[in-house]
Write a protein that holds these residues in place. Sequence first.
Motif, mmCIF file in Angstrom:
data_model
loop_
_atom_site.group_PDB
_atom_site.id
_atom_site.type_symbol
_atom_site.label_atom_id
_atom_site.label_comp_id
_atom_site.label_asym_id
_atom_site.label_seq_id
_atom_site.Cartn_x
_atom_site.Cartn_y
_atom_site.Cartn_z
ATOM 1 N N ALA A 51 0.900 -1.140 0.171
ATOM 2 C CA ALA A 51 0.052 -0.037 -0.071
ATOM 3 C C ALA A 51 0.800 1.189 -0.248
ATOM 4 O O ALA A 51 0.435 2.095 -0.582
ATOM 5 C CB ALA A 51 -1.073 0.242 1.277
ATOM 6 N N ILE A 52 1.925 1.261 0.768
ATOM 7 C CA ILE A 52 2.681 2.314 0.876
ATOM 8 C C ILE A 52 3.383 2.616 -0.566
ATOM 9 O O ILE A 52 3.675 3.498 -1.057
ATOM 10 C CB ILE A 52 4.059 2.165 1.950
ATOM 11 N N VAL A 53 4.078 1.470 -0.983
ATOM 12 C CA VAL A 53 4.750 1.570 -2.573
ATOM 13 C C VAL A 53 3.610 2.073 -3.482
ATOM 14 O O VAL A 53 3.941 3.060 -4.524
ATOM 15 C CB VAL A 53 5.159 0.144 -2.922
ATOM 16 N N GLU A 54 2.275 1.441 -3.414
ATOM 17 C CA GLU A 54 1.571 2.162 -4.424
ATOM 18 C C GLU A 54 1.165 3.710 -4.279
ATOM 19 O O GLU A 54 0.951 4.269 -5.407
ATOM 20 C CB GLU A 54 0.197 1.101 -4.356
ATOM 21 N N MET A 55 1.171 3.866 -2.995
ATOM 22 C CA MET A 55 0.755 5.428 -2.562
ATOM 23 C C MET A 55 1.861 6.226 -3.276
ATOM 24 O O MET A 55 1.734 7.351 -3.958
ATOM 25 C CB MET A 55 0.565 5.582 -1.145
ATOM 26 N N GLU A 56 3.171 5.863 -2.913
ATOM 27 C CA GLU A 56 4.251 6.639 -3.463
ATOM 28 C C GLU A 56 4.500 6.671 -4.974
ATOM 29 O O GLU A 56 4.722 7.850 -5.440
ATOM 30 C CB GLU A 56 5.570 6.066 -2.973
ATOM 31 N N LEU A 57 3.821 5.602 -5.842
ATOM 32 C CA LEU A 57 3.823 5.464 -6.972
ATOM 33 C C LEU A 57 3.001 6.597 -7.713
ATOM 34 O O LEU A 57 3.255 7.261 -8.831
ATOM 35 C CB LEU A 57 3.537 3.826 -7.433
ATOM 36 N N GLU A 58 1.961 6.599 -6.939
ATOM 37 C CA GLU A 58 0.668 7.415 -7.299
ATOM 38 C C GLU A 58 1.180 9.002 -7.489
ATOM 39 O O GLU A 58 1.069 9.730 -8.212
ATOM 40 C CB GLU A 58 -0.340 7.386 -6.463
ATOM 41 N N GLN A 59 2.006 9.198 -6.189
ATOM 42 C CA GLN A 59 2.406 10.607 -5.975
ATOM 43 C C GLN A 59 3.539 10.828 -7.020
ATOM 44 O O GLN A 59 3.523 11.863 -7.506
ATOM 45 C CB GLN A 59 2.934 10.593 -4.623
ATOM 46 N N ILE A 60 4.610 10.012 -7.254
ATOM 47 C CA ILE A 60 5.182 10.156 -8.484
ATOM 48 C C ILE A 60 4.473 10.362 -9.835
ATOM 49 O O ILE A 60 5.014 11.299 -10.650
ATOM 50 C CB ILE A 60 6.414 8.926 -8.626
ATOM 51 N N ARG A 61 3.654 9.710 -10.281
ATOM 52 C CA ARG A 61 3.045 9.813 -11.236
ATOM 53 C C ARG A 61 2.217 11.300 -11.417
ATOM 54 O O ARG A 61 2.044 11.873 -12.408
ATOM 55 C CB ARG A 61 1.698 8.585 -11.318
ATOM 56 N N ASN A 62 1.457 11.619 -10.061
ATOM 57 C CA ASN A 62 0.795 12.859 -10.170
ATOM 58 C C ASN A 62 2.063 14.127 -10.318
ATOM 59 O O ASN A 62 1.596 15.152 -11.003
ATOM 60 C CB ASN A 62 0.160 13.182 -8.634
#
Length: 117
Positions: free
Chosen positions: A103-114
């Motif tokens: 979940a943390i990695v997915e959240m960080e990935l989403e932030q990078i995409r944003n």
Amino acid sequence: MFAYQVFTSITAIAFFLFVFFLIRRDSILMGAAFRWLVLAIAILVLGIFPQLADIAAQWVGIAYSPILPVILACLLLMLKALLADIERAKTQVKLDRIAQKIAIVEMELEQIRNKQD
């Protein structure tokens, strides 16, 4: 040798060979296999020398000696259930931690995409 001693000995040897076969096929772990092999040897010894159960029962203070293996079997089953629960709890904790890390990695990935957009 009495018929029940022969039957118990054959059963214990067959059980021992079955556990050995499972070890060779990597179907059970070595720790569990060791416990099963010890159990098979104990069954073999008690099958060949049933007087040992009488001596042990008398030493412990049990008047009806055939109940001693039943009590020991019940205790071993309870211990096995306890160990299985402990192992299941450890596995559940590991699974929860892995889910949290994902979940943390997915959240960080989403932030990078944003940030890239």
